[in-house]
Scaffold this motif. Structure first.
Motif, short mmCIF file in Angstrom:
data_model
loop_
_atom_site.label_atom_id
_atom_site.label_comp_id
_atom_site.label_asym_id
_atom_site.label_seq_id
_atom_site.Cartn_x
_atom_site.Cartn_y
_atom_site.Cartn_z
N PHE A 67 22.71 18.39 -49.26
CA PHE A 67 22.25 18.21 -47.77
C PHE A 67 23.24 18.04 -46.77
O PHE A 67 24.04 16.90 -47.04
CB PHE A 67 21.13 17.22 -47.80
N CYS A 68 23.28 18.47 -45.67
CA CYS A 68 24.21 18.27 -44.47
C CYS A 68 23.11 18.27 -43.14
O CYS A 68 22.42 19.18 -42.99
CB CYS A 68 25.18 19.46 -44.32
N LEU A 120 30.61 12.01 -53.41
CA LEU A 120 30.73 12.93 -54.40
C LEU A 120 30.47 14.36 -53.68
O LEU A 120 30.77 15.46 -54.42
CB LEU A 120 29.36 12.76 -55.36
N THR A 121 30.13 14.56 -52.38
CA THR A 121 29.89 15.80 -51.88
C THR A 121 31.19 16.19 -51.10
O THR A 121 31.42 17.56 -50.67
CB THR A 121 28.85 15.53 -50.55
N ASP A 148 21.05 15.80 -53.63
CA ASP A 148 19.33 15.43 -54.26
C ASP A 148 19.07 16.75 -55.07
O ASP A 148 18.79 17.78 -54.14
CB ASP A 148 18.58 15.26 -53.05
N ARG A 149 18.80 16.52 -56.23
CA ARG A 149 18.08 17.78 -57.08
C ARG A 149 19.09 18.94 -56.93
O ARG A 149 18.41 19.97 -56.67
CB ARG A 149 16.74 17.98 -56.40
N ASP A 150 20.28 18.83 -57.35
CA ASP A 150 21.12 19.80 -57.54
C ASP A 150 21.12 20.59 -55.90
O ASP A 150 21.56 21.88 -56.01
CB ASP A 150 20.63 20.74 -58.73
N ARG A 205 19.28 19.86 -40.01
CA ARG A 205 19.61 19.71 -41.60
C ARG A 205 19.67 20.93 -42.29
O ARG A 205 18.84 21.88 -42.04
CB ARG A 205 18.35 19.00 -42.28
N MET A 206 20.67 21.15 -43.37
CA MET A 206 20.84 22.03 -44.10
C MET A 206 20.80 21.72 -45.37
O MET A 206 21.46 20.71 -45.90
CB MET A 206 22.04 22.97 -43.70
#
Length: 581
Positions: free
Chosen positions: A497-498, A453-454, A492-494, A571-572
């Motif tokens: 995360f990368c 989905l990403t 996650d939650r709109d 993490r971003m």
């Protein structure tokens, strides 16, 4: 054009003049009208009050004079001589003669003292004769035509042969004190016309009607122009044509039913009460009108003319004449406005010059950018030449490395926008790893754990490649062992995360720290801080951090977690979007 502006200016001044004239004269006329109405209403109230006072004065006169007549008749009826005369049966005796002279003198004296008394008569029942004293005849004459009065006050109507003279009688019985037998009657005839002159107010224009309890007219003076008002306890009203005011009152005359008094007074006119009222009103209106005209002319001189002049200057400025300065001498307020207008023109001129200068600098920058764009083209051509030479000499690894490098250069220097899909970004990362494999071989592996989905989400260009580069150079490279770099993405939650994780040498940070700060807050330069700076001082990391802050705001950051010997995780978290907004 100037003639047209002058014509428009004159029409505007005329329109302002008419507006101000209407705005001033209409309230003035309304005020004068209301003042006239109020003045008329006050005059009507004053007339009603005056009529009420006159009517009360007349009624008090009637009551006083009627009371006087009643007292006169009562004194005669109680007089001993009059009672003795009525008791005598022998009218030829000396005593009868003496009493007759006494009664004659008494009645004559009372008739003479009261000018409105026509005659006073003594009627004796025993001898059936009447003794009267007339105001014009000699006393003692017998009146055989006297009409008996059955009531105390009895109107006799109008004597037409005496020019409408209203007569009225008052009678009272002579009673024997022993047996209360009626011996005779004292009757007083009095002239209401003469009595009216005593009780009335000197006003020839008024009208009056006096009625007894049976509503018979006792006395009438003048003609009621508005007709008689309805009989009620008390009223005070204007006639239909508002020319007279009427007053109706009930009068107590010591009878069971009150008598009725009607009074009508003329309503005075303004030109009669105040002969020059209209002239004063017109003079006042003319004076105020002239003051209004003077005020309007002053308004035009000090307000509208400077306004039209400033409007003409603004029209010149709109057509591009920035030298249309305000130079007129006017009032203090208009001088301040003109100075502000001149400052605005100067500011506009400075802004236009600044815009032209910026446009010139922008063109120079574009030309310089076009000039520097030649260098990447030479680099592309050179790399393509190396790739074909490698293919000719049958060295496919060199050809693949050069192809990957060309794709990376095109991604970093291309003109296709600042955002690419996460799928393309991961593809560029694989191209970079192909180049690094030419140096490190299979010692460094790249693993991707990506949520499907990403892959369609947009991220800033060259977001993951600098992080992979730092993991190889500062994490796995110094470890002298096989390394693994893992790229993870999830939703996650709109949020998108990368994460880039390696198993290299790591860095000395607080355990479990995913904060955005990777440097000591006090700026101490220790050995550990120096290692951290060396690891994180690359242009790529700082560039990514600033890019995220500029594009998404300070609430989106780059977080680092690391321990010596255990590797580093970067993490971003970014907002999810599908278009470059």
């Amino acid at each position: 054009m100037s003639a047209l502006l002058a014509y428009v200016g004159k029409r505007s001044q005329l329109r302002v003049l008419l507006y101000l004239l209407l705005a001033i004269t209409l309230p003035l006329l309304l005020t004068l009208y209301l003042y006239n109405q109020q003045f008329t209403a006050n005059l009507e109230q004053e007339t009603k009050r005056s009529a009420e006072q006159q009517h009360d004065h007349i009624i008090q006169g009637w009551q006083q004079e009627f009371r006087h007549i009643a007292e006169m008749a009562h004194r005669n009826a109680k007089d001993y001589g009059m009672i003795s005369l009525a008791k005598l049966k022998d009218t030829t005796s000396q005593e009868a003669k003496t009493l007759n002279d006494y009664a004659n003198n008494l009645l004559s004296e009372q008739t003479f003292q009261n000018r409105y008394v026509e005659q006073i008569c003594l009627t004796i029942q025993a001898s059936n004769r009447t003794l009267c004293a007339h105001s014009s005849d000699e006393a003692g004459a017998l009146d055989t035509h006297v009409r008996a009065a059955n009531q105390r006050f009895e109107p006799l109507g109008v004597e037409s042969n005496r020019d409408n003279v209203y007569l009225m009688t008052y009678s009272e019985s002579l009673l024997d004190k022993g047996n209360t037998q009626e011996l005779g009657r004292v009757t007083i005839w009095f002239n209401l016309n003469t009595l009216w002159k005593v009780v009335s107010v000197k006003n020839s224009a008024q009208a009056y009607v006096f009625m007894d309890p049976d509503q018979r007219v006792v006395y009438r003076n003048g003609v009621f122009t508005g007709g008689l008002a309805p009989v009620q306890s008390a009223s005070n009203s204007l006639s239909a044509d508002r020319t007279t005011v009427q007053s109706v009152k009930q009068v107590d005359m010591n009878t069971q039913t009150p008598w009725i008094s009607f009074f009508e007074a003329p309503m005075p006119r303004l030109n009669e009460t105040f002969p020059h009222y209209r002239m004063w009103l017109l003079t006042l209106f003319a004076l105020v009108f002239m003051l209004c005209i003077g005020g309007i002319l002053l308004f035009i001189t000090y307000v509208t003319q400077p306004l039209h002049e400033l409007k003409a200057l603004m029209n010149r400025a709109e057509r591009g004449d920035l030298r249309a300065y305000w130079t007129s001498k006017a009032s203090k307020e208009w001088t301040h406005i003109g100075e502000s207008y001149n400052q605005m023109l100067n500011r506009l001129e400075d802004l236009i010059k600044q815009v032209k200068r910026e446009e010139s600098l922008k063109k120079e920058a574009e030309m310089e950018a076009l000039h520097y764009q030649l260098n990447p083209h030479f680099l592309y051509n050179t790399l393509n030449t190396i790739k074909w030479v490698a293919k000719i000499h049958k060295t496919p690894q060199i050809s693949e490395v050069v192809s990957s490098l060309v794709r990376l250069l095109q991604a970093s220097l291309g003109k296709k926008g600042d955002f690419i899909t996460l799928r393309d970004e991961i593809g560029l990362t694989h191209d970079y790893m192909e180049i690094q494999k030419f140096r490190y071989g299979d010692r460094i592996q790249l693993e991707t754990q990506v949520d499907e989905l990403t892959l369609g989400c947009l991220v800033p260009r060259m977001l993951l490649q600098p992080l992979v580069e730092n993991a190889i150079i500062h994490g796995i490279g110094p470890a002298k062992r096989e390394g693994m770099i893992t790229i993870r993405t999830w939703l996650d939650r709109d949020l998108l995360f990368c994460q880039v994780e390696d198993n290299g040498v790591g860095m000395p940070l607080e355990e479990g720290n995913f904060g955005g700060e990777t440097m000591d807050a006090e700026g101490k330069t220790t050995k550990v801080d120096h290692m951290l700076k060396e690891r994180m001082s690359g242009i790529g990391i700082r560039h990514i951090r600033e890019k995220i802050k500029l594009i998404y705001g300070p609430e989106f950051k780059l977080h680092i977690r690391s321990k010596p010997g255990e590797g580093t995780t970067i993490r971003m978290f970014l907002p999810i979007h599908q278009g470059e907004e």
